[in-house]
Design an enzyme around this catalytic site. Structure first.
Site, PDB file in Angstrom:
ATOM      1  N   ARG A  86       0.459   6.792   7.445  1.00  0.00           N
ATOM      2  CA  ARG A  86       0.609   6.867   5.985  1.00  0.00           C
ATOM      3  C   ARG A  86       0.101   8.205   5.456  1.00  0.00           C
ATOM      4  O   ARG A  86       0.492   8.640   4.379  1.00  0.00           O
ATOM      5  CB  ARG A  86      -0.193   5.754   5.300  1.00  0.00           C
ATOM      6  CG  ARG A  86       0.282   4.351   5.592  1.00  0.00           C
ATOM      7  CD  ARG A  86      -0.389   3.378   4.642  1.00  0.00           C
ATOM      8  NE  ARG A  86      -0.372   2.006   5.107  1.00  0.00           N
ATOM      9  CZ  ARG A  86       0.597   1.124   4.857  1.00  0.00           C
ATOM     10  NH1 ARG A  86       1.639   1.491   4.156  1.00  0.00           N
ATOM     11  NH2 ARG A  86       0.522  -0.106   5.308  1.00  0.00           N
ATOM     12  N   GLU A 113       7.630   2.777  -6.199  1.00  0.00           N
ATOM     13  CA  GLU A 113       7.779   2.371  -4.806  1.00  0.00           C
ATOM     14  C   GLU A 113       7.943   3.575  -3.895  1.00  0.00           C
ATOM     15  O   GLU A 113       8.441   4.621  -4.320  1.00  0.00           O
ATOM     16  CB  GLU A 113       9.017   1.482  -4.637  1.00  0.00           C
ATOM     17  CG  GLU A 113       8.723   0.003  -4.572  1.00  0.00           C
ATOM     18  CD  GLU A 113       7.959  -0.429  -3.323  1.00  0.00           C
ATOM     19  OE1 GLU A 113       7.259   0.400  -2.700  1.00  0.00           O
ATOM     20  OE2 GLU A 113       8.056  -1.610  -2.986  1.00  0.00           O
ATOM     21  N   ASP A 114       7.551   3.416  -2.645  1.00  0.00           N
ATOM     22  CA  ASP A 114       7.793   4.477  -1.678  1.00  0.00           C
ATOM     23  C   ASP A 114       9.203   4.373  -1.112  1.00  0.00           C
ATOM     24  O   ASP A 114       9.883   5.373  -0.915  1.00  0.00           O
ATOM     25  CB  ASP A 114       6.751   4.474  -0.551  1.00  0.00           C
ATOM     26  CG  ASP A 114       6.561   3.097   0.072  1.00  0.00           C
ATOM     27  OD1 ASP A 114       6.929   2.095  -0.577  1.00  0.00           O
ATOM     28  OD2 ASP A 114       6.063   3.006   1.199  1.00  0.00           O
ATOM     29  N   ASP A 156       4.267   3.375   6.732  1.00  0.00           N
ATOM     30  CA  ASP A 156       3.501   3.176   7.954  1.00  0.00           C
ATOM     31  C   ASP A 156       4.311   2.624   9.121  1.00  0.00           C
ATOM     32  O   ASP A 156       5.375   2.044   8.944  1.00  0.00           O
ATOM     33  CB  ASP A 156       2.370   2.174   7.701  1.00  0.00           C
ATOM     34  CG  ASP A 156       2.886   0.732   7.599  1.00  0.00           C
ATOM     35  OD1 ASP A 156       3.776   0.483   6.755  1.00  0.00           O
ATOM     36  OD2 ASP A 156       2.424  -0.136   8.365  1.00  0.00           O
ATOM     37  N   ARG A 178       0.789  -1.198   0.000  1.00  0.00           N
ATOM     38  CA  ARG A 178       0.000   0.000   0.000  1.00  0.00           C
ATOM     39  C   ARG A 178       0.840   1.275   0.000  1.00  0.00           C
ATOM     40  O   ARG A 178       0.355   2.358  -0.298  1.00  0.00           O
ATOM     41  CB  ARG A 178      -0.895   0.007   1.259  1.00  0.00           C
ATOM     42  CG  ARG A 178      -1.985  -1.055   1.200  1.00  0.00           C
ATOM     43  CD  ARG A 178      -2.627  -1.207   2.542  1.00  0.00           C
ATOM     44  NE  ARG A 178      -1.692  -1.952   3.366  1.00  0.00           N
ATOM     45  CZ  ARG A 178      -2.052  -2.881   4.248  1.00  0.00           C
ATOM     46  NH1 ARG A 178      -3.318  -3.144   4.449  1.00  0.00           N
ATOM     47  NH2 ARG A 178      -1.178  -3.532   4.964  1.00  0.00           N
ATOM     48  N   ASP A 221      14.454  -0.778   0.916  1.00  0.00           N
ATOM     49  CA  ASP A 221      15.246  -0.972   2.126  1.00  0.00           C
ATOM     50  C   ASP A 221      16.118  -2.209   1.918  1.00  0.00           C
ATOM     51  O   ASP A 221      17.204  -2.128   1.352  1.00  0.00           O
ATOM     52  CB  ASP A 221      14.294  -1.098   3.313  1.00  0.00           C
ATOM     53  CG  ASP A 221      15.002  -1.097   4.655  1.00  0.00           C
ATOM     54  OD1 ASP A 221      16.229  -1.232   4.690  1.00  0.00           O
ATOM     55  OD2 ASP A 221      14.335  -0.975   5.693  1.00  0.00           O
ATOM     56  N   LYS A 264      17.122   3.587   0.825  1.00  0.00           N
ATOM     57  CA  LYS A 264      17.926   3.441   2.049  1.00  0.00           C
ATOM     58  C   LYS A 264      18.976   2.372   1.762  1.00  0.00           C
ATOM     59  O   LYS A 264      18.833   1.209   2.126  1.00  0.00           O
ATOM     60  CB  LYS A 264      16.996   2.993   3.185  1.00  0.00           C
ATOM     61  CG  LYS A 264      17.547   3.174   4.575  1.00  0.00           C
ATOM     62  CD  LYS A 264      16.794   2.336   5.567  1.00  0.00           C
ATOM     63  CE  LYS A 264      15.555   3.016   6.107  1.00  0.00           C
ATOM     64  NZ  LYS A 264      14.929   2.209   7.192  1.00  0.00           N
ATOM     65  N   PHE A 287      14.146   4.442  10.841  1.00  0.00           N
ATOM     66  CA  PHE A 287      12.800   3.976  10.537  1.00  0.00           C
ATOM     67  C   PHE A 287      11.899   5.182  10.281  1.00  0.00           C
ATOM     68  O   PHE A 287      11.715   6.025  11.148  1.00  0.00           O
ATOM     69  CB  PHE A 287      12.245   3.128  11.681  1.00  0.00           C
ATOM     70  CG  PHE A 287      10.890   2.579  11.361  1.00  0.00           C
ATOM     71  CD1 PHE A 287      10.746   1.570  10.407  1.00  0.00           C
ATOM     72  CD2 PHE A 287       9.747   3.078  11.980  1.00  0.00           C
ATOM     73  CE1 PHE A 287       9.500   1.068  10.083  1.00  0.00           C
ATOM     74  CE2 PHE A 287       8.494   2.573  11.659  1.00  0.00           C
ATOM     75  CZ  PHE A 287       8.374   1.573  10.711  1.00  0.00           C
ATOM     76  N   VAL A 288      11.392   5.275   9.055  1.00  0.00           N
ATOM     77  CA  VAL A 288      10.631   6.465   8.667  1.00  0.00           C
ATOM     78  C   VAL A 288       9.166   6.139   8.393  1.00  0.00           C
ATOM     79  O   VAL A 288       8.823   5.024   8.002  1.00  0.00           O
ATOM     80  CB  VAL A 288      11.238   7.152   7.423  1.00  0.00           C
ATOM     81  CG1 VAL A 288      12.547   7.820   7.776  1.00  0.00           C
ATOM     82  CG2 VAL A 288      11.442   6.175   6.266  1.00  0.00           C
TER      83      VAL A 288
HETATM   84  C1  PRP Z   1       7.283  -1.600   2.411  1.00  0.00           C
HETATM   85  C2  PRP Z   1       7.469  -0.627   1.258  1.00  0.00           C
HETATM   86  C3  PRP Z   1       8.136  -1.454   0.204  1.00  0.00           C
HETATM   87  C4  PRP Z   1       8.943  -2.460   1.004  1.00  0.00           C
HETATM   88  C5  PRP Z   1      10.391  -2.079   0.957  1.00  0.00           C
HETATM   89  O1  PRP Z   1       6.137  -2.345   2.220  1.00  0.00           O
HETATM   90  O2  PRP Z   1       6.253  -0.084   0.822  1.00  0.00           O
HETATM   91  O3  PRP Z   1       7.202  -2.129  -0.608  1.00  0.00           O
HETATM   92  O4  PRP Z   1       8.440  -2.420   2.331  1.00  0.00           O
HETATM   93  O5  PRP Z   1      11.164  -2.854   1.822  1.00  0.00           O
HETATM   94  P1  PRP Z   1      12.239  -3.922   1.342  1.00  0.00           P
HETATM   95  O6  PRP Z   1      13.142  -3.239   0.367  1.00  0.00           O
HETATM   96  O7  PRP Z   1      12.946  -4.276   2.640  1.00  0.00           O
HETATM   97  O8  PRP Z   1      11.541  -5.108   0.751  1.00  0.00           O
HETATM   98  P2  PRP Z   1       5.437  -3.242   3.376  1.00  0.00           P
HETATM   99  O9  PRP Z   1       5.842  -4.670   3.235  1.00  0.00           O
HETATM  100  O10 PRP Z   1       5.660  -2.596   4.707  1.00  0.00           O
HETATM  101  O11 PRP Z   1       3.899  -3.143   2.966  1.00  0.00           O
HETATM  102  P3  PRP Z   1       3.016  -1.779   2.846  1.00  0.00           P
HETATM  103  O12 PRP Z   1       3.447  -1.066   1.581  1.00  0.00           O
HETATM  104  O13 PRP Z   1       1.602  -2.261   2.752  1.00  0.00           O
HETATM  105  O14 PRP Z   1       3.290  -0.963   4.084  1.00  0.00           O
END
Ligand code: PRP
Length: 180
Positions: A165, A100-101, A159, A44, A104, A131, A152-153
């Site tokens: 969010r 993507e947001d 979220d 999301r 990581d 990151k 952690f942002v």
């Molecule tokens: C978050 C974010 C990316 C992913 C990045 O999603 O939106 O999709 O983590 O992290 P990574 O590089 O370590 O894989 P999350 O799994 O928290 O789901 P969300 O978007 O519903 O919050």
């Protein structure tokens, strides 16, 4: 304001985000003219970025979404990427730009990129935040708005426990919020 009370510091302001959307939108207008790309938002977290960015691209494009999860609400990646909702449309031969947001560990994007390439798509990646210090698998975005330190942002799609969010900026959460 209510949500601001949980924020230690603002890392990327609302103005900086909007300026970055304008700049990236202009770049994508140039790079994708006549390509009719599919912009694929990973839900999301990417929702606010996708919404703001597409309004800054002056070219034909389509949008679609896929839901993946690996954090399950917490502050640490579970290490396992779970597909919640796939896209229906065939992607064979399409120019896909993943939106993507944040990147990581890179696990989410590695999973999506490999899956889409197996289906015959040509894949590029645009991320609001990168990151690099969190990386455990190799993933390099083609377009990055901001590179951030290992904190952690939350906000602007990101979220903690599915909240925050809706902040218009990206900020660092006070430690007491997630240690209590
Ligand atoms: C978050 C974010 C990316 C992913 C990045 O999603 O939106 O999709 O983590 O992290 P990574 O590089 O370590 O894989 P999350 O799994 O928290 O789901 P969300 O978007 O519903 O919050």
């Amino acid at each position: 304001m209510e949500l601001d009370k949980s924020i230690e510091k603002v890392l990327v302001s609302e103005t900086e985000i909007q300026d970055a959307c304008k700049k990236l939108g202009a770049q994508l207008t140039e790079d994708y003219k006549d390509k009719d790309p599919l912009l694929l938002g990973i839900l999301r977290g990417s929702a606010p970025f996708m919404a703001d960015l597409i309004k800054r691209i002056d070219a034909h494009l389509e949008i679609d979404f896929m839901t993946l999860s690996s954090y399950h609400g917490g502050t640490k990646s579970s290490g396992e990427v779970k597909m919640i909702m796939d896209i229906d449309a065939p992607v064979n031969g399409r120019d896909i730009l993943i939106i993507e947001d944040i990147i990581d560990t890179g696990r989410t994007l590695k999973y999506v990129r490999e899956m889409l390439e197996l289906r015959g798509a040509s894949v590029k990646i645009a991320t609001l935040l990168d990151k690099p210090s969190g990386r455990v698998v190799e993933i390099k975005p083609d377009y990055t708005c901001f590179t951030i330190p290992n904190e952690f942002v939350v906000g602007y799609g990101l979220d903690y426990d599915n909240h925050y969010r809706n902040l218009p900026y990206v900020g660092v959460l006070k430690e007491e919020v997630y240690t209590n």
